[in-house]
Structures are given as C-alpha cells and as structure tokens.
Design an enzyme around this catalytic site. Sequence first.
Site, short mmCIF file in Angstrom:
data_model
loop_
_atom_site.label_atom_id
_atom_site.label_comp_id
_atom_site.label_asym_id
_atom_site.label_seq_id
_atom_site.Cartn_x
_atom_site.Cartn_y
_atom_site.Cartn_z
N SER A 73 0.86 -1.19 0.00
CA SER A 73 0.00 0.00 0.00
C SER A 73 0.89 1.23 0.00
O SER A 73 2.05 1.16 0.43
CB SER A 73 -0.85 0.01 1.27
OG SER A 73 -1.46 1.28 1.47
N TYR A 105 -2.89 -0.96 10.45
CA TYR A 105 -2.79 -1.21 9.01
C TYR A 105 -1.44 -0.70 8.47
O TYR A 105 -0.73 -1.41 7.74
CB TYR A 105 -3.96 -0.53 8.29
CG TYR A 105 -4.02 -0.77 6.81
CD1 TYR A 105 -4.71 -1.87 6.30
CD2 TYR A 105 -3.41 0.09 5.91
CE1 TYR A 105 -4.78 -2.10 4.93
CE2 TYR A 105 -3.47 -0.12 4.54
CZ TYR A 105 -4.17 -1.22 4.06
OH TYR A 105 -4.24 -1.44 2.71
#
Length: 276
Positions: free
Chosen positions: A161, A174
């Site tokens: 990401s 995350y």
Amino acid sequence: MSHTYPVYRDLAGQVALVTGASSGLGRAAAIALGQAGVRVVVNHPPSDDSRGRALAVVAEIEALGGEALAIAGDVSREDQVDGLMAEAVARLGTLHLIVANAGIERRSAVEDMTLDSWKAVIDVNLTGAFLTARGAVREFLRRGVPAAGTAALGKIVFTSSVHETIPWAFQSNYAASKGGIALLMRSLAQELAPRKIRVNSVAPGAIKTAINTDAWSTDEAREKLLTLIPYGRVGEPEDIAGAILWLLSDASDYVNGTSLVVDGGMLLYPSFRGDG
Ligand code: BGC
C-alpha cells in the site's frame, strides 16, 4: 465486459495462487491471470459469503476461457495456509506465481484500539503474507525447475500500500502491517534472488474496492479523496491487476525487491501542488 491487458505469453500455462481473491484487488488479479491463460487458485476466507463470491470469480474466469478453482483458507492460520497450498499442488501439480494479497482494515483511534483489532490486522496482512510466501518458496524449491520456457523458479508479489510509506492516523495497525510488508518483501528478495525466485510488491493508492467504499462512493467523499490524488481519478482494481501481471511476467525479469507504486501520484506530497 472484460478488461484488455497487455499479453505476456510466458504466463500461459503457469499456476497462480491469489490470496483474498473473492473480492477487490485479489479478484481483479485472479481474473487478469485467468485471461492470460494462467491456471488460478482463487483463495478466499472460510465463510459461506466469501465462498459464493470466490465461485463467482471462478465462473467469470471460466467464461473468459480460463481455468480456475476456489480454495478456502484463512491466511493468518498456519494450518490453513499449509492446507490450501497442499490442496493447490495436489490438484494443479505445482505453483509458479503467488499474489499474497489478502488484507483487512480495522479503523480506530489508538487509545481505543483493542489488542484483537491490532492482532487481526497484523495477523492477516503481515503474518498471512509471511505464511503465504513461506509455503510458496517451499513449493518452488521442491519443484526445482522453472515453468517451461520461463526465467525464474517462481515469483511472489505482495499487495502492499502507499501506507508502507505514508503514516495513517487511526489506521496505525494497518500502516504498521504494510510497513512490515515492505521489509519482509525486500529481505525475501535479497535472500531468494540467488535461488532465482523474484519477490516484489505492488503499492496501491486509493482504489475503488469494498475496503474503502466510504472514501469514494459519495460525491462529497470522492471530492475530498481527489485532493490527495494529483492524477484526478480514483483507481480501478484493473490498474493494480495490470501492474501485478507485469511483475509476475518475464517482462520484469530483472526487477527484484521493488515496490511498484500505483497511486495516481498520492505519494507525491499533493499538498505542495500549488506553489508550495
Ligand atoms: C487502503 C485504502 C486507502 C488507500 C489510500 C489503501 O491501502 O486499503 O483504504 O483508500 O490505501 O489511502
């Protein structure tokens, strides 16, 4: 209508495992691989809903003339990952291409973040990536030779990401998991390159999937999100699938230990767009 991808002829006939392939980026990657003539294992979390979605992905691949099968398995569980790998090898002979993609978010302020929420994200996103990669490497080494006419013994792509780089308030679990993937990927790439196994990541920005529907599905949310994306559009799952195809093909044979950012410029400090 199916998306048109560049054709990498070396991919045809290889066997791929895509984790978390019943939805989102995994689904798009599985379909892209199926269209490329790859035999695809569509992994999904062990729930009836996810099974239904995975079977729909299999049907979609078959409708495009490809071959696929769905195998359940929670990537955060060692026994389930090992079991799904063993079943894939038993049914398709081996594995050549791995997309370690399964991922979740659990948003919360740090003072309210439960250990369960921290662990759920680390377990799926980071430990799941490790378990998937470990199983893949064991199978690549067991097979011992590359697929006919191809360069590497095997290839692994992690779904990372932009948050392997960009800190993310209220999503510290995350961001920590993706930061972990960044060095897991580079360490494995360094370790495995001499054995002709390539390891890379794709680092998506904001892409329209179920994980972030709130961020793009209303005009107001989309407008706010677009202030973070210089290229002026929210990404589509196919933007990521195309990058994954390339990373898995021999077209990227000299690419090792790279995180390929696919984000419409989100990482370019967009708040400096004016005159800084
Ligand atoms: C997250 C999305 C988010 C994007 C950009 C991704 O890794 O899963 O929810 O929209 O990063 O912030």
